[in-house]
Scaffold this motif. Sequence first.
Motif, PDB file in Angstrom:
ATOM      1  N   ILE A  80      19.531 -10.399  28.709  1.00 35.66           N
ATOM      2  CA  ILE A  80      19.456  -8.963  28.991  1.00 35.66           C
ATOM      3  C   ILE A  80      19.781  -8.679  30.450  1.00 35.66           C
ATOM      4  N   LEU A  81      19.218  -9.450  31.345  1.00 36.27           N
ATOM      5  CA  LEU A  81      19.443  -9.218  32.770  1.00 36.27           C
ATOM      6  C   LEU A  81      20.877  -9.535  33.169  1.00 36.27           C
ATOM      7  N   ALA A  82      21.492 -10.502  32.490  1.00 33.10           N
ATOM      8  CA  ALA A  82      22.899 -10.815  32.781  1.00 33.10           C
ATOM      9  C   ALA A  82      23.796  -9.647  32.396  1.00 33.10           C
ATOM     10  N   VAL A  83      23.514  -9.045  31.242  1.00 26.84           N
ATOM     11  CA  VAL A  83      24.305  -7.886  30.812  1.00 26.84           C
ATOM     12  C   VAL A  83      24.018  -6.690  31.708  1.00 26.84           C
ATOM     13  N   ALA A  84      22.748  -6.493  32.065  1.00 25.07           N
ATOM     14  CA  ALA A  84      22.381  -5.392  32.961  1.00 25.07           C
ATOM     15  C   ALA A  84      23.123  -5.495  34.292  1.00 25.07           C
ATOM     16  N   ASN A  85      23.329  -6.717  34.748  1.00 25.89           N
ATOM     17  CA  ASN A  85      24.029  -6.926  36.016  1.00 25.89           C
ATOM     18  C   ASN A  85      25.492  -6.477  35.934  1.00 25.89           C
ATOM     19  N   GLU A  86      26.085  -6.559  34.726  1.00 25.36           N
ATOM     20  CA  GLU A  86      27.464  -6.109  34.545  1.00 25.36           C
ATOM     21  C   GLU A  86      27.573  -4.600  34.706  1.00 25.36           C
ATOM     22  N   TYR A  87      26.447  -3.900  34.446  1.00 26.11           N
ATOM     23  CA  TYR A  87      26.448  -2.438  34.493  1.00 26.11           C
ATOM     24  C   TYR A  87      25.415  -1.921  35.498  1.00 26.11           C
ATOM     25  N   LYS A  88      25.264  -2.634  36.605  1.00 28.08           N
ATOM     26  CA  LYS A  88      24.198  -2.306  37.551  1.00 28.08           C
ATOM     27  C   LYS A  88      24.396  -0.968  38.249  1.00 28.08           C
ATOM     28  N   ALA A  89      25.610  -0.423  38.218  1.00 25.77           N
ATOM     29  CA  ALA A  89      25.855   0.865  38.869  1.00 25.77           C
ATOM     30  C   ALA A  89      25.490   2.046  37.974  1.00 25.77           C
ATOM     31  N   VAL A  90      25.207   1.792  36.685  1.00 27.47           N
ATOM     32  CA  VAL A  90      24.916   2.871  35.760  1.00 27.47           C
ATOM     33  C   VAL A  90      23.524   3.439  36.037  1.00 27.47           C
ATOM     34  N   LYS A  91      23.334   4.713  35.736  1.00 30.69           N
ATOM     35  CA  LYS A  91      22.063   5.375  36.015  1.00 30.69           C
ATOM     36  C   LYS A  91      20.926   4.790  35.192  1.00 30.69           C
ATOM     37  N   ALA A  92      21.168   4.539  33.905  1.00 29.61           N
ATOM     38  CA  ALA A  92      20.117   4.023  33.029  1.00 29.61           C
ATOM     39  C   ALA A  92      20.664   2.935  32.115  1.00 29.61           C
ATOM     40  N   PHE A  93      20.048   1.768  32.189  1.00 32.48           N
ATOM     41  CA  PHE A  93      20.368   0.659  31.288  1.00 32.48           C
ATOM     42  C   PHE A  93      19.190   0.512  30.335  1.00 32.48           C
ATOM     43  N   LEU A  94      19.439   0.700  29.027  1.00 35.43           N
ATOM     44  CA  LEU A  94      18.379   0.655  28.026  1.00 35.43           C
ATOM     45  C   LEU A  94      18.530  -0.584  27.149  1.00 35.43           C
ATOM     46  N   VAL A  95      17.406  -1.175  26.780  1.00 38.03           N
ATOM     47  CA  VAL A  95      17.399  -2.326  25.885  1.00 38.03           C
ATOM     48  C   VAL A  95      17.001  -1.844  24.497  1.00 38.03           C
ATOM     49  N   ALA A  96      17.808  -2.198  23.497  1.00 39.85           N
ATOM     50  CA  ALA A  96      17.587  -1.674  22.150  1.00 39.85           C
ATOM     51  C   ALA A  96      17.152  -2.752  21.169  1.00 39.85           C
ATOM     52  N   TYR A  97      16.317  -2.305  20.209  1.00 34.63           N
ATOM     53  CA  TYR A  97      15.948  -3.154  19.081  1.00 34.63           C
ATOM     54  C   TYR A  97      15.929  -2.292  17.827  1.00 34.63           C
ATOM     55  N   SER A  98      15.638  -2.888  16.681  1.00 37.78           N
ATOM     56  CA  SER A  98      15.757  -2.200  15.407  1.00 37.78           C
ATOM     57  C   SER A  98      14.491  -2.342  14.562  1.00 37.78           C
ATOM     58  N   THR A  99      14.163  -1.272  13.811  1.00 37.98           N
ATOM     59  CA  THR A  99      13.061  -1.342  12.855  1.00 37.98           C
ATOM     60  C   THR A  99      13.544  -1.790  11.480  1.00 37.98           C
ATOM     61  N   VAL A 100      14.859  -2.028  11.343  1.00 34.69           N
ATOM     62  CA  VAL A 100      15.454  -2.394  10.056  1.00 34.69           C
ATOM     63  C   VAL A 100      15.473  -3.916   9.924  1.00 34.69           C
ATOM     64  N   ALA A 101      14.814  -4.432   8.902  1.00 31.79           N
ATOM     65  CA  ALA A 101      14.603  -5.879   8.758  1.00 31.79           C
ATOM     66  C   ALA A 101      15.907  -6.671   8.711  1.00 31.79           C
ATOM     67  N   GLU A 102      16.964  -6.100   8.168  1.00 36.68           N
ATOM     68  CA  GLU A 102      18.229  -6.843   8.071  1.00 36.68           C
ATOM     69  C   GLU A 102      18.830  -7.138   9.448  1.00 36.68           C
ATOM     70  N   ASP A 103      18.318  -6.470  10.489  1.00 34.34           N
ATOM     71  CA  ASP A 103      18.793  -6.718  11.849  1.00 34.34           C
ATOM     72  C   ASP A 103      17.983  -7.803  12.567  1.00 34.34           C
ATOM     73  N   TRP A 104      17.030  -8.424  11.878  1.00 35.00           N
ATOM     74  CA  TRP A 104      16.123  -9.361  12.546  1.00 35.00           C
ATOM     75  C   TRP A 104      16.535 -10.829  12.391  1.00 35.00           C
ATOM     76  N   ALA A 105      17.741 -11.088  11.941  1.00 32.97           N
ATOM     77  CA  ALA A 105      18.154 -12.464  11.648  1.00 32.97           C
ATOM     78  C   ALA A 105      18.097 -13.369  12.877  1.00 32.97           C
ATOM     79  N   ASN A 106      18.416 -12.846  14.056  1.00 38.19           N
ATOM     80  CA  ASN A 106      18.486 -13.681  15.256  1.00 38.19           C
ATOM     81  C   ASN A 106      17.143 -13.875  15.943  1.00 38.19           C
ATOM     82  N   PHE A 107      16.286 -12.862  15.914  1.00 36.13           N
ATOM     83  CA  PHE A 107      14.923 -13.009  16.441  1.00 36.13           C
ATOM     84  C   PHE A 107      14.058 -11.857  15.942  1.00 36.13           C
ATOM     85  N   SER A 108      12.755 -12.090  15.909  1.00 31.84           N
ATOM     86  CA  SER A 108      11.812 -11.157  15.297  1.00 31.84           C
ATOM     87  C   SER A 108      11.326 -10.105  16.280  1.00 31.84           C
TER      88      SER A 108
END
Length: 283
Positions: A208-236
């Motif tokens: 997350i921090l590596a990606v945030a660094n790519e966009y460090k000049a942006v006003k707001a960097f948001l981290v997103a997750y999902s309540t939909v179970a089919e999106d949880w394959a990579n981590f819970s």
Amino acid sequence: MSTKFKVFREFTSDDSFLNQVIPENITEFQVTLSLARDYDGNNSTNGKFIPYWDTEKVTPEVIKKFKKKYEPTALRVKVLVSIGNKNKQFPFTIGSDSNSEAWVSEATASLKSIIKTYNLDGIDVSYGDIAANEADFVNSVGGLVRNLKQNKLITVASFATSADAANNKFYNLLYAEYATFFDTVVFLSWVGFTPSRANPVASLEEKILAVANEYKAVKAFLVAYSTVAEDWANFSPPIFFITLHGLLGNSAVKGASIKVISDATASFPAKWIPEILLLAASK
């Protein structure tokens, strides 16, 4: 409670946001309506966008009342339209004649109508599949957002990126060319990234921090997750919220975005989200 998290965004297709309880430390609540597409069901309309959220539940009057509810409070509320696609359906395309200018003109006109009808504040670009070359995507999407911003039709513009290298390259180029028109970047943490099994939290935080660094000049960097179970394959979900807690003191992250879509598709109730965020943001 002290926190640098200021923005909470809900990505939804219905009116679940009406009953959302916002954590007290949040200063801006953004609702992103999913989705508007330039497809008439199956075929591309080459820039003519149509609302595909639940238009019976989310009407102009509902949005008006929602905004009015928060007028007496210090909380800022903004409602955005998200343009994009789900999975491999409805990929980004500007048509067989590859006329970027025509697409921008049509997209600007149709989204202007949607924005004015629903009294929207911004646009979110969330294409997971792109059937166009890099130049056409950048010129078309960038030209659209530029038009909406310069004509003062919107105050917020964002795009969603991820760890999917093939997709992310389009957004890197878009940001490089049109950075001044985008104030928010959303990182879809569950897409294209699997944390290490040995230390998943540290691994996810590092990414997350590596990606945030790519966009460090942006006003707001948001981290997103999902309540939909089919999106949880990579981590819970626990891995995400523990990681979010660890990012609390890092100025690179300004808030969280939660994909709800609807109460019917959420695998944990939307009403739990503020409570989880409060736990994640408390020390």
